[in-house]
Design an enzyme around this catalytic site. Structure first.
Site, PDB file in Angstrom:
ATOM      1  N   THR A  78       0.850  -1.201   0.000  1.00  0.00           N
ATOM      2  CA  THR A  78       0.000   0.000   0.000  1.00  0.00           C
ATOM      3  C   THR A  78       0.880   1.243   0.000  1.00  0.00           C
ATOM      4  O   THR A  78       0.680   2.161  -0.800  1.00  0.00           O
ATOM      5  CB  THR A  78      -0.928  -0.014   1.238  1.00  0.00           C
ATOM      6  OG1 THR A  78      -1.785  -1.153   1.134  1.00  0.00           O
ATOM      7  CG2 THR A  78      -1.768   1.250   1.318  1.00  0.00           C
ATOM      8  N   ASN A 155      -5.341  -9.765  -7.636  1.00  0.00           N
ATOM      9  CA  ASN A 155      -5.455 -10.444  -6.343  1.00  0.00           C
ATOM     10  C   ASN A 155      -6.714 -11.287  -6.217  1.00  0.00           C
ATOM     11  O   ASN A 155      -6.744 -12.252  -5.469  1.00  0.00           O
ATOM     12  CB  ASN A 155      -5.395  -9.423  -5.205  1.00  0.00           C
ATOM     13  CG  ASN A 155      -6.231  -8.191  -5.450  1.00  0.00           C
ATOM     14  OD1 ASN A 155      -6.073  -7.520  -6.471  1.00  0.00           O
ATOM     15  ND2 ASN A 155      -7.117  -7.903  -4.542  1.00  0.00           N
ATOM     16  N   GLN A 183       0.950  -9.662  -5.937  1.00  0.00           N
ATOM     17  CA  GLN A 183       0.514 -11.069  -5.934  1.00  0.00           C
ATOM     18  C   GLN A 183       1.391 -11.950  -6.812  1.00  0.00           C
ATOM     19  O   GLN A 183       1.253 -13.169  -6.797  1.00  0.00           O
ATOM     20  CB  GLN A 183      -0.952 -11.175  -6.397  1.00  0.00           C
ATOM     21  CG  GLN A 183      -1.940 -10.509  -5.448  1.00  0.00           C
ATOM     22  CD  GLN A 183      -2.081 -11.237  -4.111  1.00  0.00           C
ATOM     23  OE1 GLN A 183      -1.556 -12.349  -3.919  1.00  0.00           O
ATOM     24  NE2 GLN A 183      -2.786 -10.637  -3.172  1.00  0.00           N
ATOM     25  N   SER A 203       4.878  -6.849  -1.557  1.00  0.00           N
ATOM     26  CA  SER A 203       4.630  -6.966  -0.121  1.00  0.00           C
ATOM     27  C   SER A 203       5.108  -8.328   0.373  1.00  0.00           C
ATOM     28  O   SER A 203       4.824  -9.348  -0.260  1.00  0.00           O
ATOM     29  CB  SER A 203       3.126  -6.827   0.115  1.00  0.00           C
ATOM     30  OG  SER A 203       2.852  -6.820   1.479  1.00  0.00           O
ATOM     31  N   HIS A 205       4.279 -10.236   2.926  1.00  0.00           N
ATOM     32  CA  HIS A 205       3.380 -11.255   3.497  1.00  0.00           C
ATOM     33  C   HIS A 205       2.622 -12.063   2.456  1.00  0.00           C
ATOM     34  O   HIS A 205       1.910 -13.001   2.790  1.00  0.00           O
ATOM     35  CB  HIS A 205       2.436 -10.641   4.539  1.00  0.00           C
ATOM     36  CG  HIS A 205       1.338  -9.759   4.025  1.00  0.00           C
ATOM     37  ND1 HIS A 205       0.023 -10.159   4.051  1.00  0.00           N
ATOM     38  CD2 HIS A 205       1.343  -8.506   3.517  1.00  0.00           C
ATOM     39  CE1 HIS A 205      -0.745  -9.155   3.586  1.00  0.00           C
ATOM     40  NE2 HIS A 205       0.045  -8.152   3.265  1.00  0.00           N
ATOM     41  N   THR A 243      12.713   4.915  11.375  1.00  0.00           N
ATOM     42  CA  THR A 243      13.686   3.852  11.633  1.00  0.00           C
ATOM     43  C   THR A 243      13.327   2.605  10.830  1.00  0.00           C
ATOM     44  O   THR A 243      12.156   2.221  10.775  1.00  0.00           O
ATOM     45  CB  THR A 243      13.668   3.511  13.141  1.00  0.00           C
ATOM     46  OG1 THR A 243      13.977   4.701  13.855  1.00  0.00           O
ATOM     47  CG2 THR A 243      14.663   2.415  13.488  1.00  0.00           C
ATOM     48  N   CYS A 329      -9.130  -7.601   1.426  1.00  0.00           N
ATOM     49  CA  CYS A 329      -8.875  -6.202   1.763  1.00  0.00           C
ATOM     50  C   CYS A 329     -10.169  -5.413   1.772  1.00  0.00           C
ATOM     51  O   CYS A 329     -10.284  -4.388   2.399  1.00  0.00           O
ATOM     52  CB  CYS A 329      -7.935  -5.579   0.745  1.00  0.00           C
ATOM     53  SG  CYS A 329      -6.538  -6.609   0.421  1.00  0.00           S
TER      54      CYS A 329
HETATM   55  N1  PMP Z   1      -1.837  -4.735  -4.013  1.00  0.00           N
HETATM   56  C1  PMP Z   1      -2.354  -5.951  -4.147  1.00  0.00           C
HETATM   57  C2  PMP Z   1      -2.561  -6.514  -5.515  1.00  0.00           C
HETATM   58  C3  PMP Z   1      -2.706  -6.690  -3.012  1.00  0.00           C
HETATM   59  O1  PMP Z   1      -3.225  -7.913  -3.144  1.00  0.00           O
HETATM   60  C4  PMP Z   1      -2.489  -6.132  -1.728  1.00  0.00           C
HETATM   61  C5  PMP Z   1      -2.847  -6.891  -0.475  1.00  0.00           C
HETATM   62  N2  PMP Z   1      -4.154  -7.312  -0.436  1.00  0.00           N
HETATM   63  C6  PMP Z   1      -1.949  -4.846  -1.653  1.00  0.00           C
HETATM   64  C7  PMP Z   1      -1.625  -4.175  -2.813  1.00  0.00           C
HETATM   65  C8  PMP Z   1      -1.695  -4.199  -0.316  1.00  0.00           C
HETATM   66  O2  PMP Z   1      -0.612  -4.815   0.289  1.00  0.00           O
HETATM   67  P1  PMP Z   1      -0.169  -4.518   1.803  1.00  0.00           P
HETATM   68  O3  PMP Z   1      -0.989  -5.446   2.625  1.00  0.00           O
HETATM   69  O4  PMP Z   1       1.259  -4.843   1.867  1.00  0.00           O
HETATM   70  O5  PMP Z   1      -0.427  -3.085   2.070  1.00  0.00           O
END
Ligand code: PMP
Length: 391
Positions: A78, A155, A183, A203, A205, A243, A329
Site C-alpha cells: 500500500t 489479487n 501477488q 509486499s 506477506h 527507523t 482487503c
Molecule cells: N496490491 C495488491 C494486488 C494486493 O493484493 C495487496 C494486499 N491485499 C496490496 C496491494 C496491499 O498490500 P499490503 O498489505 O502490503 O499493504
C-alpha cells in the site's frame, strides 16, 4: 467449536490475503528481534543491523533480477503504491490505470487527481479480466501522460496482465510505468532486466514473509522527482523517513531467498492442486464457473462463482475452510467486488463468488477437505435460497 480447534483442522486456502510465514523467514525475524541495533547507528550493533538489511536487499534484488540499490523498503505494498503514484504525478497530466486494480492504486489515483477529474483514465477489462493495448493507446491521444499503473497479477482472480506491449506503448507516449506486482512476486519467475517497468510494488506477506513490510523498486536512471510521504530522518536514500523495520526486512529477505529456491517446484505444485480443486468443484457443482479461466493466471488462485449461493453464507457454513469472498482487503464492504463487476458479472454472481488461493505449503488433503466442505455448503445454501425465494 473453539477457534483454535477450527484453525488446526481447517484448510487454509487464503494465501492471497496473507501467506503463512516460511520457516526461514520466522528464524530471520526471531534472530533480528533478539539482537539490538538501529541500522543507522555506527557502532557494531548498528552495523550488524545494517548488515541484515543489506543482505535482505541483495536477496530481494536476486529474486527480482534488479540491483539492490533500486529497492526502497516500505511498510508494504500500500505504501509502495502510494509512494510511486505520488512521485510520478505532478498534477495536470494524465494517470492511466485499470478497473481491476487494488484499492491501494485506484484510491491513490483518485485522491491525487480529484481536483482535475480529466486527469484519470480507468481502462476497462474484458470478461477474462484482460486489458486491450488499443484502448491504452487511445487514452494517450493528445494528452501529456505522466504514469501508467497496471497490476501484474490480479489479487481476486489471479489473472496475469500481458504487460510488455503496454509498457512499450506507455514509454512511446513518454509515460512512466508502475506495476503492482504484489501477488506475482515469489510465485512465478520475474526478471526486471526484461520486464521494463520503471516502478514496481510488492509486499512480503504474500510470499511467506511478515505483514507490515514491502518494497518499491525504482529503476535506476529514470526521471522521477523524490516526493517522500513521510518526513524526518532521510532513510532509504531519502525516499522514506522512520527507523528501518530491521526484523521485518531481514525476514522479507529470508522469504525471498526461500521463494527463489523453490519457485518452479512451488508453482507447479500449486497449479496441480488448484486444477484439482477447480476440476472437482466444477464437476460436482453444475452451473459453477471460474472467473478469468480463459486467461493466463497465477499458479494457486481460482475465483469460482456458485450461482444462487451468496459467498458469505457459504463461507459461514464451512468454518473448516479459510477462503475469501472477493478480496479480503475489501471484506466487510457492502458493495460487490469491483473486479468481478468490471469483468461483466452481475451483482448476484459477484456476491456468489469465492476466491481460493493456495501456496507453497498447501497439501492435497487440505484441497480434498475444501472440496467436500464447499460442495456440501454450496448445495445447502442453494437449497435454502430456492426454498425462501418467492414464486
Ligand atoms: N496490491 C495488491 C494486488 C494486493 O493484493 C495487496 C494486499 N491485499 C496490496 C496491494 C496491499 O498490500 P499490503 O498489505 O502490503 O499493504
Amino acid at each position: 467449536m473453539e477457534l483454535d480447534a477450527i484453525e488446526s483442522q481447517s484448510a487454509y486456502l487464503d494465501y492471497n490475503a496473507t501467506a503463512p510465514m516460511r520457516p526461514a523467514a520466522l528464524t530471520a525475524m526471531h534472530e533480528a528481534l533478539s539482537a539490538v541495533g538501529n541500522a543507522s547507528s555506527v557502532h557494531h550493533h548498528g552495523r550488524s543491523a545494517a548488515g541484515r538489511v543489506d543482505r535482505a536487499r541483495r536477496s530481494l534484488a536476486e529474486l527480482l533480477g534488479c540491483s539492490p540499490g533500486e529497492i526502497i523498503f516500505t511498510s508494504g505494498a500500500t505504501e509502495a503504491n502510494n509512494l510511486a503514484l505520488h512521485a510520478a504525478y505532478a498534477g495536470q497530466q494524465l494517470i492511466v490505470t485499470s478497473a481491476v486494480e487494488h484499492p491501494a492504486v485506484l484510491e491513490t489515483a483518485r485522491a491525487l487527481t480529484c481536483g482535475t477529474p480529466d486527469s484519470l483514465t480507468i481502462l476497462p477489462v474484458d470478461r477474462y479480466g484482460q486489458l486491450d493495448t488499443e484502448a491504452l493507446n487511445a487514452s494517450f491521444l493528445g494528452r501529456d501522460v505522466s504514469l501508467v499503473s497496471l497490476m501484474l497479477a490480479n489479487n481476486e482472480t489471479g489473472v496475469i496482465t500481458d504487460l510488455s506491449p503496454m509498457i512499450e506503448a506507455a514509454h512511446s507516449a513518454g509515460a512512466l510505468v508502475h506495476t503492482d506486482a504484489t501477488q506475482y512476486v515469489g510465485k512465478l519467475p520475474l526478471d526486471l532486466g526484461e520486464l521494463d517497468v520503471d516502478l514496481m510494488s510488492l509486499s512480503a506477506h504474500k510470499f511467506g514473509g511478515p505483514q507490515g513490510v514491502g518494497a518499491l523498486f525504482i529503476r535506476r536512471g529514470i526521471r522521477l522527482p523524490q516526493r517522500p510521504l513521510t518526513f524526518g530522518g532521510g532513510h532509504e536514500r531519502g525516499w522514506r523517513a522512520g527507523t528501518l523495520n530491521v526484523p521485518g526486512i531481514a525476514s522479507l529477505g529470508a522469504a525471498a531467498e526461500a521463494a527463489k529456491r523453490n519457485l518452479l517446484e512451488d508453482a507447479s505444485r500449486s497449479t496441480k492442486l488448484r486444477d484439482l480443486l477447480e476440476g472437482e468443484l466444477l464437476s460436482r457443482l453444475p452451473g459453477s464457473y471460474v472467473n478469468g479461466a480463459g486467461a493466463p493466471r497465477l499458479p494457486g488462485v481460482t475465483s469460482i462463482t456458485f450461482p444462487g449461493a451468496p459467498a458469505d453464507a457459504v463461507l459461514s457454513s464451512m468454518p473448516d475452510v479459510a477462503a475469501s469472498d472477493g478480496s479480503a482487503c475489501a471484506a466487510g464492504a457492502p458493495s460487490p467486488s469491483h473486479v468481478l463487476i468490471a469483468m461483466g458479472l452481475s451483482r448476484e454472481d459477484a456476491d456468489a463468488t469465492i476466491r481460493f488461493s493456495l501456496g507453497y505449503s498447501t497439501t492435497e488433503q487440505e484441497v480434498r477437505r475444501a472440496v467436500a466442505s464447499t460442495v456440501q455448503a454450496v448445495t445447502h445454501v442453494q437449497a435454502l435460497m430456492s426454498a425462501t425465494a418467492g414464486p
